[in-house]
Design a protein around this motif. Sequence first.
Motif, short mmCIF file in Angstrom:
data_model
loop_
_atom_site.label_atom_id
_atom_site.label_comp_id
_atom_site.label_asym_id
_atom_site.label_seq_id
_atom_site.Cartn_x
_atom_site.Cartn_y
_atom_site.Cartn_z
N UNK A 38 0.84 -1.20 0.00
CA UNK A 38 0.00 0.00 0.00
C UNK A 38 0.87 1.25 0.00
N UNK A 39 1.94 1.22 0.78
CA UNK A 39 2.86 2.35 0.80
C UNK A 39 3.45 2.61 -0.58
N UNK A 40 3.84 1.54 -1.24
CA UNK A 40 4.41 1.68 -2.58
C UNK A 40 3.38 2.27 -3.54
N UNK A 41 2.12 1.85 -3.38
CA UNK A 41 1.06 2.39 -4.23
C UNK A 41 0.88 3.88 -3.99
N UNK A 42 0.79 4.31 -2.73
CA UNK A 42 0.62 5.72 -2.42
C UNK A 42 1.83 6.52 -2.84
N UNK B 83 1.51 7.05 -6.54
CA UNK B 83 0.47 8.03 -6.89
C UNK B 83 0.95 9.45 -6.59
N UNK B 84 1.45 9.67 -5.38
CA UNK B 84 2.05 10.93 -4.94
C UNK B 84 1.07 12.09 -4.79
N UNK B 85 0.18 12.28 -5.75
CA UNK B 85 -0.73 13.43 -5.70
C UNK B 85 -2.10 13.03 -6.24
N UNK C 60 -7.78 8.77 -2.84
CA UNK C 60 -7.38 7.60 -3.62
C UNK C 60 -8.39 6.47 -3.46
N UNK C 61 -8.85 6.24 -2.23
CA UNK C 61 -9.80 5.15 -2.03
C UNK C 61 -11.07 5.38 -2.84
N UNK C 62 -11.57 6.60 -2.82
CA UNK C 62 -12.80 6.91 -3.55
C UNK C 62 -12.63 6.67 -5.05
N UNK C 63 -11.52 7.14 -5.60
CA UNK C 63 -11.28 7.00 -7.04
C UNK C 63 -11.01 5.55 -7.41
N UNK D 166 -1.69 1.86 6.46
CA UNK D 166 -0.49 2.37 5.79
C UNK D 166 -0.52 3.89 5.71
N UNK D 167 -1.69 4.44 5.41
CA UNK D 167 -1.80 5.90 5.32
C UNK D 167 -1.54 6.56 6.67
N UNK D 168 -2.08 5.98 7.73
CA UNK D 168 -1.89 6.53 9.07
C UNK D 168 -0.42 6.42 9.49
N UNK D 169 0.19 5.26 9.23
CA UNK D 169 1.60 5.09 9.59
C UNK D 169 2.47 6.09 8.85
#
Length: 359
Positions: free
Chosen positions: A220-224, A227-229, A285-288, A311-314
């Motif tokens: 998940x971290x790699x995915x975010x 994406x970056x923005x 990101x989740x919504x899209x 992952x987002x919170x961490x």
Amino acid sequence: MFQKGLKGIVAVQTAIASVEGDKGELRYRGQLVHEATKGKSFEQTAYFLWYGHHASRTELATLTQDLLSYRQLPDYLIAVAQTLPIETSLMDGMRTLVSAYQHTEFKELESQQQAIALTAALPVMTALLYRKSIGQEFIAPRSDLSHTANYLWMIKGEMPTPTQTEALETYLNLTMEHGMNASTFASRVTISTESDLSAAIVSALGTMKGPLHGGAPSGVLELLDEIQSPEKIKTVIEQKLAQGEKIMGFGHRVYRTEDPRAILLREKCQQLQQKDAWLNLAVLAESEITHLLNAKKPGRALYTNVEFYAAAIMRSIQMPPVLFTPTFSIARIVGWTAHALEQQQDNVIFRPQSEYIGN
């Protein structure tokens, strides 16, 4: 009847928690998890799981004081940590320190107090080992901070913001307990031999270390990171779907609807997203991604799992990935000890049969 991995086999009757995958429900002590944890601190949620009722003001004050008193590690344990090879993983180091946490005062405690002591000590052990691994001095625990805030303080050496503490506390509360998972089962098997509580937690930590159970949500971290923005969400996801890649953080082996923990973590991220760019990115990101998955894979009902928002919170609290599984363990030790204590109350040693298939 043989079932590989004991799938579907009932081995325990418990009053601690239930997981209804088809309904998308997780209950702590019979209460839906959002009702059991809403507005509650780590200390309050732990009390509820251990004792089966919500703490009164006096009961909470007593538990809080007990947790504070057990934050101080014995000098010999700190010395043990310092002698471990630098390449020792955090999970291996945590097992070693819990195993060595057998001083006279601890042994004289009754089981419930031992559970509280281990829960208080594990974050301190983790911070000690982490700071050692990055070549920095151990930061002593503070007595004026909550369980969650103190953990962040010991890791970073700076006061966490209220947003960081609130986000992490939500995660800890929602991952304290999740039914008869592998590490919880390991703890119950160990305590069923009339071994001690520390041994049960060592077994659980060894099980949690495995990537099939407690593995960090690195995907998940790699995915975010990719994406970056918000502007890049659609492009990145459409490309992955076109290449047949799995979208990390979506789908769960137990829940057939939305993971109730993911729902609550999403709500917390939505509350805090204007204060943190990473939480904002995760919510958008989740919504899209959900929209794109429904369009590309109709009928699959792929929802976010707890790892997506974990992952987002961490990332938002700047927690390095090496601390993800240890932090998961710092939450789950409440469930492990609750189950071990329940096992002790009506104990029968686990002794399943095996079916010989050799020549």
